[in-house]
Design a protein around this motif. Structure first.
Motif, PDB file in Angstrom:
ATOM      1  N   ASP A   1       2.122  16.535   0.705  1.00  0.00           N
ATOM      2  CA  ASP A   1       1.541  17.030  -0.168  1.00  0.00           C
ATOM      3  C   ASP A   1       0.326  16.203  -0.869  1.00  0.00           C
ATOM      4  OD1 ASP A   1       3.067  16.099  -1.878  1.00  0.00           O
ATOM      5  OD2 ASP A   1       3.437  17.900  -3.180  1.00  0.00           O
ATOM      6  N   GLU A   2       0.132  14.929  -0.320  1.00  0.00           N
ATOM      7  CA  GLU A   2      -0.770  13.663  -1.151  1.00  0.00           C
ATOM      8  C   GLU A   2      -1.715  13.391  -0.337  1.00  0.00           C
ATOM      9  OE1 GLU A   2       2.544  11.783  -3.966  1.00  0.00           O
ATOM     10  OE2 GLU A   2       2.283  11.050  -2.263  1.00  0.00           O
ATOM     11  N   LEU A   3      -2.755  12.613  -0.862  1.00  0.00           N
ATOM     12  CA  LEU A   3      -3.670  11.950  -0.228  1.00  0.00           C
ATOM     13  C   LEU A   3      -3.807  10.684  -0.394  1.00  0.00           C
ATOM     14  CD1 LEU A   3      -6.825  14.034  -2.018  1.00  0.00           C
ATOM     15  CD2 LEU A   3      -5.307  14.807  -0.150  1.00  0.00           C
ATOM     16  N   LEU A   4      -4.184   9.832   0.636  1.00  0.00           N
ATOM     17  CA  LEU A   4      -4.063   8.353   0.397  1.00  0.00           C
ATOM     18  C   LEU A   4      -5.679   7.898   0.355  1.00  0.00           C
ATOM     19  CD1 LEU A   4      -2.902   5.429   0.196  1.00  0.00           C
ATOM     20  CD2 LEU A   4      -3.350   5.285   2.693  1.00  0.00           C
ATOM     21  N   VAL A   5      -6.131   7.542  -0.852  1.00  0.00           N
ATOM     22  CA  VAL A   5      -7.190   7.402  -1.541  1.00  0.00           C
ATOM     23  C   VAL A   5      -7.636   5.706  -1.461  1.00  0.00           C
ATOM     24  CG1 VAL A   5      -8.982   7.850  -3.067  1.00  0.00           C
ATOM     25  CG2 VAL A   5      -7.446   9.420  -2.607  1.00  0.00           C
ATOM     26  N   GLN A   6      -8.751   5.345  -0.598  1.00  0.00           N
ATOM     27  CA  GLN A   6      -9.165   4.198  -1.091  1.00  0.00           C
ATOM     28  C   GLN A   6      -9.951   4.134  -2.138  1.00  0.00           C
ATOM     29  OE1 GLN A   6     -11.609   2.281   2.005  1.00  0.00           O
ATOM     30  NE2 GLN A   6     -11.183   0.363   1.204  1.00  0.00           N
ATOM     31  N   VAL A   7      -9.599   3.498  -3.294  1.00  0.00           N
ATOM     32  CA  VAL A   7     -10.106   3.710  -4.719  1.00  0.00           C
ATOM     33  C   VAL A   7     -11.401   2.808  -4.717  1.00  0.00           C
ATOM     34  CG1 VAL A   7      -9.834   3.316  -7.071  1.00  0.00           C
ATOM     35  CG2 VAL A   7      -8.004   4.027  -5.576  1.00  0.00           C
ATOM     36  N   HIS A   8     -12.314   3.367  -5.100  1.00  0.00           N
ATOM     37  CA  HIS A   8     -13.784   2.625  -5.235  1.00  0.00           C
ATOM     38  C   HIS A   8     -14.000   2.364  -6.911  1.00  0.00           C
ATOM     39  CE1 HIS A   8     -16.088   3.876  -1.555  1.00  0.00           C
ATOM     40  NE2 HIS A   8     -14.849   3.868  -1.272  1.00  0.00           N
ATOM     41  N   ALA A   9     -13.306   3.287  -7.786  1.00  0.00           N
ATOM     42  CA  ALA A   9     -13.391   2.870  -9.162  1.00  0.00           C
ATOM     43  C   ALA A   9     -12.388   3.695  -9.821  1.00  0.00           C
ATOM     44  CB  ALA A   9     -14.847   3.389  -9.675  1.00  0.00           C
ATOM     45  N   ALA A  10     -11.922   3.000 -10.974  1.00  0.00           N
ATOM     46  CA  ALA A  10     -10.870   3.447 -11.728  1.00  0.00           C
ATOM     47  C   ALA A  10     -11.262   3.680 -13.247  1.00  0.00           C
ATOM     48  CB  ALA A  10      -9.825   2.812 -11.642  1.00  0.00           C
ATOM     49  N   GLY A  11     -11.425   5.115 -14.047  1.00  0.00           N
ATOM     50  CA  GLY A  11     -11.643   5.052 -15.279  1.00  0.00           C
ATOM     51  C   GLY A  11     -10.615   4.660 -16.177  1.00  0.00           C
ATOM     52  N   LEU A  12     -10.898   3.747 -17.494  1.00  0.00           N
ATOM     53  CA  LEU A  12      -9.860   3.539 -18.228  1.00  0.00           C
ATOM     54  C   LEU A  12      -9.798   4.455 -19.405  1.00  0.00           C
ATOM     55  CD1 LEU A  12     -10.105  -0.426 -18.529  1.00  0.00           C
ATOM     56  CD2 LEU A  12      -8.871   0.982 -16.695  1.00  0.00           C
ATOM     57  N   ASN A  13      -8.720   4.595 -20.158  1.00  0.00           N
ATOM     58  CA  ASN A  13      -8.344   5.574 -21.177  1.00  0.00           C
ATOM     59  C   ASN A  13      -7.427   4.697 -22.016  1.00  0.00           C
ATOM     60  OD1 ASN A  13      -9.331   8.280 -20.151  1.00  0.00           O
ATOM     61  ND2 ASN A  13      -8.095   7.498 -18.540  1.00  0.00           N
ATOM     62  N   PRO A  14      -7.301   4.945 -23.367  1.00  0.00           N
ATOM     63  CA  PRO A  14      -6.645   4.279 -24.303  1.00  0.00           C
ATOM     64  C   PRO A  14      -5.102   4.514 -24.010  1.00  0.00           C
ATOM     65  CG  PRO A  14      -8.287   5.663 -25.469  1.00  0.00           C
ATOM     66  CD  PRO A  14      -8.505   6.091 -24.165  1.00  0.00           C
TER      67      PRO A  14
ATOM     68  N   ARG B   1       0.913  -1.237  -0.020  1.00  0.00           N
ATOM     69  CA  ARG B   1       0.079   0.078   0.081  1.00  0.00           C
ATOM     70  C   ARG B   1       1.011   1.485  -0.001  1.00  0.00           C
ATOM     71  NH1 ARG B   1      -4.564   1.299   4.408  1.00  0.00           N
ATOM     72  NH2 ARG B   1      -5.123  -0.692   3.845  1.00  0.00           N
ATOM     73  N   PRO B   2       0.515   2.180  -0.946  1.00  0.00           N
ATOM     74  CA  PRO B   2       1.410   3.363  -0.876  1.00  0.00           C
ATOM     75  C   PRO B   2       1.377   4.390   0.537  1.00  0.00           C
ATOM     76  CG  PRO B   2      -0.258   3.781  -2.486  1.00  0.00           C
ATOM     77  CD  PRO B   2      -0.502   2.253  -1.846  1.00  0.00           C
ATOM     78  N   THR B   3       2.433   5.132   0.600  1.00  0.00           N
ATOM     79  CA  THR B   3       2.290   5.947   1.689  1.00  0.00           C
ATOM     80  C   THR B   3       2.223   7.471   1.191  1.00  0.00           C
ATOM     81  OG1 THR B   3       3.413   4.525   3.084  1.00  0.00           O
ATOM     82  CG2 THR B   3       3.534   6.906   3.835  1.00  0.00           C
ATOM     83  N   PRO B   4       1.441   8.441   1.653  1.00  0.00           N
ATOM     84  CA  PRO B   4       1.311   9.547   1.084  1.00  0.00           C
ATOM     85  C   PRO B   4       2.424  10.419   1.420  1.00  0.00           C
ATOM     86  CG  PRO B   4      -0.384   9.424   2.755  1.00  0.00           C
ATOM     87  CD  PRO B   4       0.276   7.986   2.420  1.00  0.00           C
TER      88      PRO B   4
END
Length: 338
Positions: free
Chosen positions: A28-41, A22-25
């Motif tokens: 100047d960062e936030l630690l976010v529990q990701v609920h969804a990730a959008g994909l891009n080409p 698990r990353p450590t912020p």
């Protein structure tokens, strides 16, 4: 935590769901529990090594740029967010990835999630929203009454860019297959060309701007529909010397990118129009303004398909087929967030 990673560049990048730390912020960062990730080409392009000269990852690297989720910790210099905030962000070009159970997000890249969107809808927005905003407002300076050509209008970028252009009171031309005409009309497209039946360069005329979203010869053909003084803003290349200078790249890469774009720049000059390549940048302030348009429903998300995290690699393969109507999103353990 689980994350979708690739181990190497090239034809066999070894993309797989793996256990990673698990990353450590940072401060100047936030630690976010990701609920969804959008994909891009570009998520499919990065492992090929196409952008290796300009984007730097420590391998193995986590894929993905767009996310929505809940802040669970903040660095000591963070002032705009607190644990418990629902946010969305693009972390493109930040050296880390979004297709994971947790992600670090620079404070400057994050915005509060629009209250009327669920996490899947919010995750579909950041890159297409920021790209459209920066291309149409900052680069093309699109004004009310002007005409903009946005090819592939039923895709992820197209469905958002059409709506933003209409919000800016512009007229929009696009290309789709017959089955997607109704969709792009509902988003506001004014002139729609069925690319399987007609050549857009013979049907569209007098345009002020072109958003380059389709590989092949579409950008060169777009020269014939532009007015003198018109602008091409390309999202798919060729990369140009101005981009190399903006990135602070060395003289050799500046020369290489200048050579790569020499033909299209020369043709653009012959038609008295301009060409430029756009590499989107994360910008939480802009994303906040985009969020306001979403909250007031002047723009709506368009989702094609949602995959669970366990099928994230299949989601990328589906996106690579190029037939999605709107965005493809990966959802993390939805049962946890009921």
């Amino acid at each position: 935590m689980k994350a979708l990673t690739f181990k190497r560049y090239g034809k066999s990048p070894d993309i797989a769901l793996r256990d990673v730390a698990r990353p450590t912020p940072k401060d100047d960062e936030l630690l976010v529990q990701v609920h969804a990730a959008g994909l891009n080409p570009i998520d499919n392009m990065i492992p090929t090594g196409m952008f290796k000269p300009v984007m730097h990852f420590q391998l193995p690297a986590i894929l993905g740029s767009d996310l929505s989720g809940v802040v669970i910790a903040v660095g000591r210099k963070v002032t705009r967010f607190k644990p418990g905030d629902a946010v969305f962000a693009s972390i493109f070009d930040q050296g880390t990835g979004a297709i994971a159970e947790f992600a670090v997000v620079p404070e400057h890249a994050a915005a509060l999630k629009p209250a009327n969107l669920d996490f899947v809808q919010a995750a579909s927005i950041p890159m297409v929203g920021l790209t459209s905003w920066q291309a149409l407002k900052e680069r093309a300076h699109l004004q009310a009454g002007q005409k903009v050509f946005i090819p592939a209008g039923s895709g992820g970028i197209g469905t958002f860019a059409i709506q933003l252009a209409k919000h800016l009171s512009a007229r929009v031309g696009t290309t789709v297959s017959k089955g997607n005409i109704e969709l792009v009309r509902s988003l506001g497209a004014d002139e729609v060309v069925d690319y399987k039946q007609q050549a857009f360069e013979t049907q569209l005329h007098g345009y002020d701007a072109v958003l380059g979203t389709v590989r092949g010869d579409t950008i060169e053909k777009s020269l014939f529909i532009l007015k003198p003084g018109g602008k091409i803003v390309s999202l798919i290349g060729p990369l140009d010397a101005a981009f190399a200078r903006a990135r602070g790249l060395n003289v050799v890469l500046r020369l290489v990118f200048g050579l790569m774009s020499r033909k299209i720049v020369r043709l653009a000059n012959q038609h008295s129009v301009s060409y430029g390549f756009l590499f989107v940048r994360p910008d939480g302030a802009q994303l906040g303004q985009i969020g306001q348009l979403l909250e007031t429903e002047r723009i709506r998300p368009v989702i094609d398909k949602v995959f669970p995290l366990s099928e994230a690699r299949e989601a990328l393969a589906y996106l690579a087929q190029g037939h999605a109507k709107g965005k493809v999103v990966v959802q993390m353990s939805p049962d946890k967030y009921q």
